[in-house]
Scaffold this active site. Sequence first.
Site, PDB file in Angstrom:
ATOM      1  N   ASP A 207       0.846  -1.195   0.000  1.00 21.95           N
ATOM      2  CA  ASP A 207       0.000   0.000   0.000  1.00 21.95           C
ATOM      3  C   ASP A 207       0.882   1.247   0.000  1.00 21.95           C
ATOM      4  O   ASP A 207       2.106   1.158   0.097  1.00 21.95           O
ATOM      5  CB  ASP A 207      -0.896   0.014   1.239  1.00 21.95           C
ATOM      6  CG  ASP A 207      -0.070  -0.065   2.525  1.00 21.95           C
ATOM      7  OD1 ASP A 207       0.390   0.986   2.999  1.00 21.95           O
ATOM      8  OD2 ASP A 207       0.137  -1.188   3.045  1.00 21.95           O
ATOM      9  N   ASP A 209       0.718   3.551   2.418  1.00 24.79           N
ATOM     10  CA  ASP A 209       0.521   4.111   3.753  1.00 24.79           C
ATOM     11  C   ASP A 209      -0.729   4.998   3.691  1.00 24.79           C
ATOM     12  O   ASP A 209      -1.759   4.546   3.213  1.00 24.79           O
ATOM     13  CB  ASP A 209       1.777   4.855   4.204  1.00 24.79           C
ATOM     14  CG  ASP A 209       1.894   4.940   5.719  1.00 24.79           C
ATOM     15  OD1 ASP A 209       1.490   3.979   6.391  1.00 24.79           O
ATOM     16  OD2 ASP A 209       2.406   5.947   6.233  1.00 24.79           O
TER      17      ASP A 209
END
Length: 284
Positions: A207, A209
């Site tokens: 991802d 973050d």
Amino acid sequence: MKIGIIGGSGLYGVEGFTGQRWVTVTTPFGKPSDQYLTGKLAGKDVVFLPRHGRGHRILPSELNHRANIYGMKKLGVSRIISVSAVGSLKEAYKPTDVVLVDQFFDRTKRNADFTFFGDGVVAHVAFADPVCSDVRQTLLKCARKAGATAHDGGTYVNMEGPAFSTRAESHFHRAQGWDVIGMTNLGEARCAREAELCYATMAMVTDYDCWHPGHDAVTVEMVINTLKQNSRMAQEIVRAAVGALDAKADCSCHHALSAAVMTDRKAMRPATKKKLQLLIGKYV
């Protein structure tokens, strides 16, 4: 000598692992995350440990890195491949990319948990280069050969968790120039160096973050979905790397304590000296 594999979120086993046997290991530093799975992979003797335990039941801040690494050492491991899920702090590091980190920055409050020493025996290992170059380069080559988008080098900032970053924290971490963020690997790397084991992290990006304006803030569902995509690639890279590594090859990592122990041998606390025999016995 054997090759160790520490599997993080999403990597709870490796296909092709034969002759499997779960082994219980006791350590003077408490219980490891789980039993260790021994067997053969790519023709090599291998020891696998699920970092968070089977069923993923241990928080990052609850991990006993000393016991996990001590257990690897006790079982005859000389080199460790660590696989971890991380968040990306840079646009160029996309979900499903692989980052072969070469630096760590510690943002935890657990320094005392990341060393075998103290209580009457003092040692200061060199940690300027916290991962083994040989293992890291082997993983990089195998990742690229497997078709992964693999980045050569990067700084892993180790946060405390278990909550993911606030947006302010995420922007702060980016402003420092760090590359990926996780909750586990700094402690492993430090303990591995003190145990004189080669260690390298294969960081699997799941991802962005929560800093990226074009992507939703990280959620467990998002991480799990990307982990499923990462898992097969991670297994392929690990199999290839195990086959390429020589567990018997010497390395400077295997001599990390040769000039690190500061305490006079006669002044060492006997109980602590005994506790550390597996690590410092050849020097004291």
